[in-house]
Design a protein around this motif. Structure first.
Motif, mmCIF file in Angstrom:
data_model
loop_
_atom_site.group_PDB
_atom_site.id
_atom_site.type_symbol
_atom_site.label_atom_id
_atom_site.label_comp_id
_atom_site.label_asym_id
_atom_site.label_seq_id
_atom_site.Cartn_x
_atom_site.Cartn_y
_atom_site.Cartn_z
ATOM 1 N N HIS A 1 28.882 35.611 32.196
ATOM 2 C CA HIS A 1 29.324 34.379 31.555
ATOM 3 C C HIS A 1 28.160 33.797 31.060
ATOM 4 N N SER A 2 28.378 33.297 29.556
ATOM 5 C CA SER A 2 26.912 32.486 28.972
ATOM 6 C C SER A 2 26.925 31.036 29.593
ATOM 7 N N ARG A 3 28.037 30.789 30.293
ATOM 8 C CA ARG A 3 27.913 29.437 30.751
ATOM 9 C C ARG A 3 28.467 29.235 32.180
ATOM 10 N N SER A 4 28.593 28.001 32.841
ATOM 11 C CA SER A 4 29.149 27.789 34.223
ATOM 12 C C SER A 4 30.570 28.620 34.579
ATOM 13 N N ILE A 5 30.739 29.075 35.637
ATOM 14 C CA ILE A 5 31.843 29.917 35.869
ATOM 15 C C ILE A 5 32.733 29.002 37.101
ATOM 16 N N TYR A 6 33.917 28.847 36.824
ATOM 17 C CA TYR A 6 34.779 27.928 37.552
ATOM 18 C C TYR A 6 35.983 28.553 38.307
ATOM 19 N N GLY A 7 36.624 29.454 37.872
ATOM 20 C CA GLY A 7 37.783 29.817 38.472
ATOM 21 C C GLY A 7 37.695 31.376 38.815
ATOM 22 N N ILE A 8 38.545 31.603 39.973
ATOM 23 C CA ILE A 8 38.383 33.045 40.316
ATOM 24 C C ILE A 8 39.586 33.451 40.934
ATOM 25 N N ASP A 9 40.031 34.638 40.837
ATOM 26 C CA ASP A 9 41.565 35.284 41.499
ATOM 27 C C ASP A 9 41.471 36.710 41.558
ATOM 28 N N PHE A 10 42.075 37.577 42.558
ATOM 29 C CA PHE A 10 42.006 38.731 42.921
ATOM 30 C C PHE A 10 43.347 39.121 42.496
ATOM 31 N N HIS A 11 43.261 40.389 41.952
ATOM 32 C CA HIS A 11 44.550 41.127 41.785
ATOM 33 C C HIS A 11 45.215 41.445 43.073
ATOM 34 N N VAL B 1 39.443 41.685 39.808
ATOM 35 C CA VAL B 1 39.165 40.189 39.857
ATOM 36 C C VAL B 1 38.974 39.593 38.431
ATOM 37 N N ALA B 2 39.328 38.477 38.707
ATOM 38 C CA ALA B 2 39.177 37.790 37.116
ATOM 39 C C ALA B 2 38.470 36.486 37.552
ATOM 40 N N VAL C 1 37.961 27.259 30.141
ATOM 41 C CA VAL C 1 38.917 27.744 30.935
ATOM 42 C C VAL C 1 38.755 27.344 32.583
ATOM 43 N N LEU C 2 39.537 26.882 33.093
ATOM 44 C CA LEU C 2 39.497 26.203 34.672
ATOM 45 C C LEU C 2 40.411 26.901 35.667
ATOM 46 N N GLY C 3 41.351 27.554 35.036
ATOM 47 C CA GLY C 3 42.393 28.174 36.219
ATOM 48 C C GLY C 3 42.789 29.668 35.592
ATOM 49 N N VAL C 4 42.898 30.307 36.565
ATOM 50 C CA VAL C 4 43.168 31.925 36.305
ATOM 51 C C VAL C 4 44.062 32.345 37.246
ATOM 52 N N SER C 5 45.124 33.023 37.401
ATOM 53 C CA SER C 5 46.020 33.641 38.232
ATOM 54 C C SER C 5 46.725 35.129 37.886
ATOM 55 N N PHE C 6 46.575 35.886 38.831
ATOM 56 C CA PHE C 6 47.474 37.301 38.556
ATOM 57 C C PHE C 6 48.691 37.035 38.979
ATOM 58 N N SER C 7 49.484 37.791 38.183
ATOM 59 C CA SER C 7 51.221 37.806 38.625
ATOM 60 C C SER C 7 51.353 38.862 39.630
ATOM 61 N N PRO C 8 52.157 38.907 40.660
ATOM 62 C CA PRO C 8 52.388 39.943 41.591
ATOM 63 C C PRO C 8 53.147 41.105 40.641
ATOM 64 N N ASN C 9 53.450 40.937 39.607
ATOM 65 C CA ASN C 9 54.191 42.287 38.926
ATOM 66 C C ASN C 9 52.992 43.315 38.606
ATOM 67 N N GLY C 10 51.498 42.772 38.557
ATOM 68 C CA GLY C 10 50.598 43.821 38.485
ATOM 69 C C GLY C 10 49.916 43.659 37.074
ATOM 70 N N TYR C 11 50.512 43.141 36.106
ATOM 71 C CA TYR C 11 49.951 43.130 34.654
ATOM 72 C C TYR C 11 50.177 42.069 33.821
#
Length: 575
Positions: A406-416, A422-423, A452-462
């Protein structure tokens, strides 16, 4: 007697008229013999045709040659000197009209406006040729090499507020300019002489020369972790796909009915409990994997554990003190009752439910953002404002991976859910998806216009959800690699997004507009608005069975939301 004579005369005239047919001579003689009386009849005058005179022939006059007047002599007009071109062959189609231009300038004077237009055109052509030369030059990609090259060319290594790409573009344009002036070969020759002199030096001097690889070699622990993550993800993915096929082929499975039932429960959500969490604004919350414990953190740097078994009240169980700055996030392990906290003191800590610090993860150069556990519970991911996210080993506390991108600060993270991906998202308005098994960035999700401040994977996988400061929530399809829906969700920035962890039937967004909203995952329409907080909502979480939702806010309160159906079932169990 006179009348009879007249009648006789008329008869004679008629007879003479009839006789006129025989000849004009007889008619003339008859008319002459008639003597007209004082009252003769009025006859129309006969107008003779006009006589046309004969035209005399026009005499031919020999042409007279007269000498022409001499042309006025104009003073000579001096043509302004044409600007020199960089190369003789750089002129395009204008070179074909050099003779015409030379002749025209001797007769017409160039105005000031035309001269300015020509100068602007020449300058634009020079800039274009400069860019073409710059694009053909080999410019280093490493920032250290760019700085070293600038210093070698006698230019400042960096300017105020200049970024890496801007510094590289400046070097490119400088080299193109030197190439146009014919000085680049001399400087490159001096550079080759320096390298040749350095190569003749001892080995320790060679190590000081700027050398960098195109990849970063990982440690043995990272290699083993990648193998472990690959085995774990393959098993989880196989189970997920097998379950999806079984539900698709089973005639008794009615997915739409299940979604309707889950959305009906979400629609009946109501405030079940409210508790003051801390003296300072709250910044994070997380349920344990069994839903019996709740962890919160605040800007005072303190994290707290709450017992959620005694509804409608939550009782504080433990206070975790260890950070020297404000806490930014808290997360429960998906396997054990271990808690991880992140702080602005650039560290993350691992706790147990007794309040003991198990590990302290140090290495970030700036304050931390969000944190998340890997689904296996063996690894922890942290984000930071130093433009990196890192992967840590829970057992050893070792830093396995330092990932830039990322070119700037990283804020959110989530695992599949499978553990293979990982996103991450950050202040560069970008979300990236990384493959933990190879370390590659496999997807860059561009669409947001603000951080972008929030990220989340869905349980359906896609499906992947992101939310940011542009007040929108975007739904991405990882199979199509594009955005499916853009939800204008809130009136202020979205601080966090969370999919329902069991099946992903609905999505919850938290915002600084003091509301949290529930959205259907089938068509992403609004289902319920949770609006009780009096200040910005900073975090949200959902229990594993989707029976409870918790929100924390800057108003220092914890709000616990429960479906009315679940409340009735609990009441029946008590009875």
């Amino acid at each position: 007697m006179g009348v009879e004579e007249d009648l006789e005369d008329l008869n004679a005239l008629a007879e003479s008229t009839d006789a006129a047919v025989d000849g004009q001579a007889a008619l003339a003689s008859a008319v002459d013999s008639v003597t007209l009386q004082p009252a003769p009849p009025i006859l129309p005058p006969v107008i003779p045709p006009p006589a046309v005179p004969v035209v005399a022939p026009i005499p031919t006059i020999p042409p007279v040659l007269r000498p022409l007047a001499p042309l006025p002599i104009r003073p000579p007009v001096l043509r302004p000197p044409a600007p020199k071109r960089d190369e003789a062959g750089s002129s395009d189609s204008d070179s074909d009209h050099d003779g015409t231009a030379a002749g025209s300038t001797a007769e017409y004077e160039i105005t000031e406006e035309s001269r300015l237009v020509r100068e602007r055109h020449e300058k634009a052509m020079q800039d274009l040729m400069m860019k073409r030369r710059g694009a053909a030059l080999a410019v280093p990609t490493n920032d250290k090499a760019v700085r070293a090259r600038l210093r070698r060319l006698g230019e400042p290594m960096t300017l105020f507020g200049e970024r890496e790409m801007e510094r590289r573009d400046r070097l490119r344009m400088l080299m193109a300019k030197l190439d146009a002036e014919g000085q680049l070969e001399k400087l490159m020759k001096a550079h080759e002489d320096e390298e040749a002199a350095a190569s003749a030096a001892p080995e320790d001097v060679e190590e000081e020369m700027l050398q960098y690889p195109f990849y970063t070699e990982g440690s043995k622990a990272l290699f083993n972790a990648r193998i472990d993550i690959a085995k774990f993800s393959i098993t989880r993915a196989a189970l997920r796909l097998e379950r999806a096929r079984r539900r698709r082929d089973d005639p008794d499975e009615d997915v739409d009915a299940e979604i309707d039932w889950a959305l009906k429960k979400a629609e009946s959500l109501s405030l079940h409990c409210s508790e003051i969490g801390d003296d300072r604004p709250l910044s994070g919350c997380s349920f344990s994997h069994d839903g019996k414990l709740l962890a919160t953190c605040s800007m005072s740097g303190v994290a707290k554990l709450w017992d959620t078994c005694r509804m409608p009240q939550v009782n504080r169980v433990l206070t975790l003190k260890g950070h020297t700055e404000r806490a930014t996030d808290v997360a429960f392990s998906p396997v054990q009752n271990h808690i991880a906290t992140a702080s602005a003191d650039r560290t993350a800590k691992l706790w147990n439910t007794e309040g003991t610090i198990l590990k302290t993860f140090e290495g970030h150069l700036d304050r931390l953002g969000r944190i998340a556990f890997h689904p296996s519970g063996k690894y922890l991911g942290t984000t930071s404002f130093d433009k990196t996210w890192r992967l840590w080993d829970i057992e050893s506390g070792e830093e396995l991976l330092l990932q830039e991108g990322h070119s700037r600060s990283i804020y959110g993270i989530d695992f599949h859910r499978d553990g293979s991906l990982v996103a991450s998202c950050g202040l560069d308005a970008l979300a990236r998806v990384w493959d933990l098994r190879t370390g590659r960035s496999i997807l860059a999700l561009e669409g947001h216009v603000k951080p972008v401040l929030g990220v989340s994977f869905s349980p359906n996988g896609y499906h992947l959800a992101t939310g940011g400061e542009d007040n929108t929530c975007r739904i991405w399809d990882l199979r199509k690699k594009k955005s499916l829906y853009t939800i204008p969700a809130h009136a202020n920035l979205i601080s966090e997004v969370k999919f329902e962890p069991q099946e992903g039937y609905f999505l919850v967004t938290a915002s600084y507009d003091t509301t949290a909203k529930v959205w259907s995952a089938r068509d992403f329409k609004p289902v319920k608005t949770l609006s009780v907080h009096e200040a910005k909502i900073t975090s949200v979480d959902i229990t594993a069975d989707a029976s409870h939702i918790v929100t924390v806010s800057h108003d220092r309160t914890i709000k616990l939301w429960t479906s009315n159906d679940d409340v009735k079932e609990q009441a029946m169990d008590v009875d």
